[in-house]
Design a protein around this motif. Structure first.
Motif, short mmCIF file in Angstrom:
data_model
loop_
_atom_site.label_atom_id
_atom_site.label_comp_id
_atom_site.label_asym_id
_atom_site.label_seq_id
_atom_site.Cartn_x
_atom_site.Cartn_y
_atom_site.Cartn_z
N LEU A 36 0.83 -1.21 0.00
CA LEU A 36 0.00 0.00 0.00
C LEU A 36 0.87 1.26 0.00
CD1 LEU A 36 -2.74 1.40 0.15
CD2 LEU A 36 -2.65 1.11 2.65
N ARG A 37 1.91 1.27 0.81
CA ARG A 37 2.82 2.41 0.85
C ARG A 37 3.43 2.67 -0.54
NH1 ARG A 37 4.83 4.02 6.03
NH2 ARG A 37 4.11 2.66 7.70
N GLY A 38 3.81 1.60 -1.23
CA GLY A 38 4.38 1.73 -2.57
C GLY A 38 3.39 2.30 -3.55
N ARG A 39 2.14 1.84 -3.46
CA ARG A 39 1.10 2.33 -4.37
C ARG A 39 0.79 3.80 -4.09
NH1 ARG A 39 -1.69 -0.95 -7.85
NH2 ARG A 39 -3.28 0.20 -8.93
N ILE A 40 0.77 4.16 -2.80
CA ILE A 40 0.54 5.57 -2.44
C ILE A 40 1.63 6.45 -3.05
CG2 ILE A 40 0.60 7.21 -0.50
CD1 ILE A 40 -0.78 4.96 1.17
N LYS A 41 2.87 6.03 -2.93
CA LYS A 41 3.99 6.80 -3.47
C LYS A 41 3.90 6.89 -4.99
CE LYS A 41 8.92 7.42 -3.06
NZ LYS A 41 10.15 7.00 -2.41
N GLU A 42 3.56 5.77 -5.62
CA GLU A 42 3.47 5.69 -7.08
C GLU A 42 2.37 6.61 -7.62
OE1 GLU A 42 1.71 2.25 -9.98
OE2 GLU A 42 3.21 1.61 -8.52
N VAL A 43 1.20 6.60 -6.98
CA VAL A 43 0.05 7.32 -7.50
C VAL A 43 -0.04 8.76 -6.97
CG1 VAL A 43 -2.49 7.35 -7.62
CG2 VAL A 43 -1.27 5.20 -7.87
N CYS A 44 0.20 8.93 -5.67
CA CYS A 44 0.00 10.24 -5.04
C CYS A 44 1.28 11.01 -4.77
CB CYS A 44 -0.76 10.07 -3.72
SG CYS A 44 -2.38 9.34 -3.92
N GLY A 45 2.38 10.31 -4.71
CA GLY A 45 3.65 10.97 -4.41
C GLY A 45 3.97 10.99 -2.93
N THR A 46 3.03 11.47 -2.12
CA THR A 46 3.26 11.56 -0.68
C THR A 46 2.05 11.04 0.10
OG1 THR A 46 2.30 13.77 -0.44
CG2 THR A 46 4.67 13.66 -0.99
N GLN A 47 2.29 10.71 1.35
CA GLN A 47 1.19 10.29 2.22
C GLN A 47 0.26 11.46 2.50
OE1 GLN A 47 2.69 8.26 5.69
NE2 GLN A 47 3.84 6.80 4.46
N GLU A 48 0.81 12.67 2.53
CA GLU A 48 -0.02 13.87 2.73
C GLU A 48 -1.01 14.04 1.59
OE1 GLU A 48 3.90 14.82 4.86
OE2 GLU A 48 3.35 13.84 3.00
#
Length: 85
Positions: free
Chosen positions: A10-22
């Motif tokens: 999930l962390r990888g997908r967040i980074k891939e799609v959104c760039g940051t957790q924020e």
């Protein structure tokens, strides 16, 4: 003891799609601290969070388990002592 989940994918997908957790937090209508807590096992993603995340991150319903419900595996190490007689 509460069940722990492995959110690496999930962390990888967040980074891939959104760039940051924020940016991810904003995209699903949550605060960054909540996302941080959830990804670190101190809070849980609710059904609405999971549905919004799947939509934002383009995760199919068949893949949700891989991202949100993969159990964290703990490595137990055992040591054996050999005694010289």
């Amino acid at each position: 003891m509460a069940k722990k989940y492995d959110y690496r994918k999930l962390r990888g997908r967040i980074k891939e799609v959104c760039g940051t957790q924020e940016a991810f937090a904003k995209g699903i209508g949550r605060s960054y601290p909540f996302i941080s807590y959830a990804l670190n096992g101190k809070a849980y993603f609710g059904q609405n969070d999971i549905e919004a995340s799947a939509k934002l991150l383009h995760i199919s319903s068949d893949e949700i388990g891989e991202y949100f419900f993969k159990s964290k595996v703990h490595k137990n190490e055992t040591t054996s002592k050999q005694e010289n007689v």
